[in-house]
Design a protein around this motif. Structure first.
Motif, PDB file in Angstrom:
ATOM      1  N   ALA A  68       0.338  -1.182  -0.012  1.00 10.53           N
ATOM      2  CA  ALA A  68       1.749  -1.262  -0.336  1.00 10.53           C
ATOM      3  C   ALA A  68       2.143  -0.258  -1.413  1.00 10.53           C
ATOM      4  O   ALA A  68       3.307  -0.068  -1.667  1.00 10.53           O
ATOM      5  N   CYS A  76       3.594  -0.002  -8.507  1.00  7.60           N
ATOM      6  CA  CYS A  76       3.090   1.097  -7.676  1.00  7.60           C
ATOM      7  C   CYS A  76       3.146   2.416  -8.447  1.00  7.60           C
ATOM      8  O   CYS A  76       3.944   2.575  -9.364  1.00  7.60           O
ATOM      9  N   ALA A 107       7.795   5.181  -1.273  1.00 11.20           N
ATOM     10  CA  ALA A 107       8.752   5.495  -0.212  1.00 11.20           C
ATOM     11  C   ALA A 107      10.088   4.801  -0.449  1.00 11.20           C
ATOM     12  O   ALA A 107      11.147   5.390  -0.212  1.00 11.20           O
ATOM     13  N   THR A 108      10.051   3.582  -0.926  1.00  9.48           N
ATOM     14  CA  THR A 108      11.291   2.852  -1.207  1.00  9.48           C
ATOM     15  C   THR A 108      12.086   3.554  -2.301  1.00  9.48           C
ATOM     16  O   THR A 108      13.303   3.727  -2.183  1.00  9.48           O
ATOM     17  N   ARG A 124       2.072   3.017  -1.399  1.00  9.77           N
ATOM     18  CA  ARG A 124       2.900   4.079  -0.810  1.00  9.77           C
ATOM     19  C   ARG A 124       4.254   3.530  -0.368  1.00  9.77           C
ATOM     20  O   ARG A 124       5.236   4.257  -0.346  1.00  9.77           O
ATOM     21  N   THR A 125       4.318   2.248  -0.033  1.00  8.98           N
ATOM     22  CA  THR A 125       5.596   1.637   0.332  1.00  8.98           C
ATOM     23  C   THR A 125       6.549   1.663  -0.860  1.00  8.98           C
ATOM     24  O   THR A 125       7.738   1.945  -0.715  1.00  8.98           O
TER      25      THR A 125
END
Length: 97
Positions: free
Chosen positions: A1, A34, A7-8, A3-4
């Protein structure tokens, strides 16, 4: 998660209006722990970008709440250039009122 979260935050930066606020707030709420590969922490950087966005939308109280969080909880967080976010805040006039 991890990289999520990155990206978000990226989607928030690339979006406008309500979509921008939605993605940036989601990055703050769900992905603050993150990190980008360059060491930039999503939690700190998302708060900085969100605070700036809120100031542009004349939502000063909400923006200053994020500034306070950054100064309290993200003293070691850096931006993509390796600068401490609290030092970046020091160079932004509205963040020092």
């Amino acid at each position: 998660a991890n990289r999520t979260g990155c990206a978000t935050l990226y989607l928030g930066q690339m979006s406008e209006g309500d979509q921008r606020l939605k993605y940036l707030q989601r990055a703050v709420d769900d992905f603050s722990d993150c990190y980008y590969f360059n060491g930039c922490q999503v939690g700190g950087y998302a708060r900085l970008v969100l605070a700036d966005t809120l100031m542009k939308e004349e939502k000063k109280d909400q923006a200053m709440k994020l500034v306070a969080e950054l100064r309290k909880d993200y003293t070691t967080a850096t931006d993509h250039k390796g600068r401490l976010i609290v030092e970046v805040l020091d160079s932004i006039p509205w963040a020092n009122e």
